[in-house]
Design an enzyme around this catalytic site. Sequence first.
Site, PDB file in Angstrom:
ATOM      1  N   TYR A  54     -29.326  52.635  -8.792  1.00 10.59           N
ATOM      2  CA  TYR A  54     -30.097  52.725 -10.180  1.00 10.59           C
ATOM      3  C   TYR A  54     -29.383  51.557 -10.914  1.00 10.59           C
ATOM      4  CZ  TYR A  54     -32.031  57.257  -8.855  1.00 10.59           C
ATOM      5  OH  TYR A  54     -32.509  58.066  -8.017  1.00 10.59           O
ATOM      6  N   HIS A 138     -29.656  59.580   0.008  1.00  4.86           N
ATOM      7  CA  HIS A 138     -30.628  58.899  -0.667  1.00  4.86           C
ATOM      8  C   HIS A 138     -31.718  58.033   0.136  1.00  4.86           C
ATOM      9  CE1 HIS A 138     -31.521  56.438  -4.692  1.00  4.86           C
ATOM     10  NE2 HIS A 138     -32.559  57.445  -4.160  1.00  4.86           N
TER      11      HIS A 138
END
Length: 328
Positions: A54, A138
């Site tokens: 992010y 992830h």
Amino acid sequence: MNALGRSGVRVSPLGLGAAVIGNLYTEVPDEQAHATVGAAWQQGIRYFDTAPHYGLGLSERRLGEALREYDRTAYTLSTKVGRRLEPGPGDGDDLANGFAVPDTLRRVWDFTADGIRRTLEASLERLGLDRVDVVYLHDPDDHAEQAFREGYPALEKLRSEGVVGAIGAGMNQTAMLTRFVRDTDVDVVLCAGRYTLLDQSALADLLPAAGERGASVVIGGAFNSGLLANPTPDATYNYTQAPDELLSRALRLKALAEQHGTTLRAAALAFCAAHPAVASVLVGARSAAEIEDGARQFATPVPAAFWQELRATGLLPADAPLPTEGPA
């Protein structure tokens, strides 16, 4: 606060997803990002989720800085591994990956044991903390063999050493998450966009498996990246332009919600939280006003008659657990 599997780690029913304060799509000023985290805290949110992906670490840096104002034992923090950050070209931006930040770093897929530890160590440095509570693998979609052979055992070792409290995987699909639940000893999985008012595919495999195995599920993408928050012709569904058929369905859901005196946002959040395997629902926000609205919507009872009409009209399957029914 809800427990994540058998780990003892606990999360608030509503959590803050910090991708947006990593400059998702557009820039968010530092002060605004800080205020967003502060507003989430004031609303009683005690679970915060981030990742190196992010904003090439920007989300972690901002979240860590904002959370340093609070007692470390009073909140739960999760981050992710699998994308290791290395020096980038530094001559452009990261908008191709969805983030309005300079490309001074680049992502390298790495689910090796060494990569997992190095990625986590770098995350702790950016966060300015000595520990995180939950670590997710992830998006291992295209790296299944390495994730199961090396990545998961590395997380299991970190958990056994007491470095982290709970481990799991976070993805936008249910098949591999179900495999993690059935074939490993994960505490929790983060499922994005696959259990919403528009997509209940997690009902077929992941949610029953989690219930059977005693694992928890955190739901991300409750609004399917925007369509269920504000169904307009330019709304996005799973980060791309919403198809006409789904836009029409979302508009129908919105109209029914308003007929029953509630909002589509409140209904979308309530639906996700109603399944017994779900421990927390993440909401992304780029401002204090957005997270305050999310908390208000989450706390708003949705009339029982609304859910009954959704079932009667086939807009929800009969086997989807409904929220605790409020006044009809």
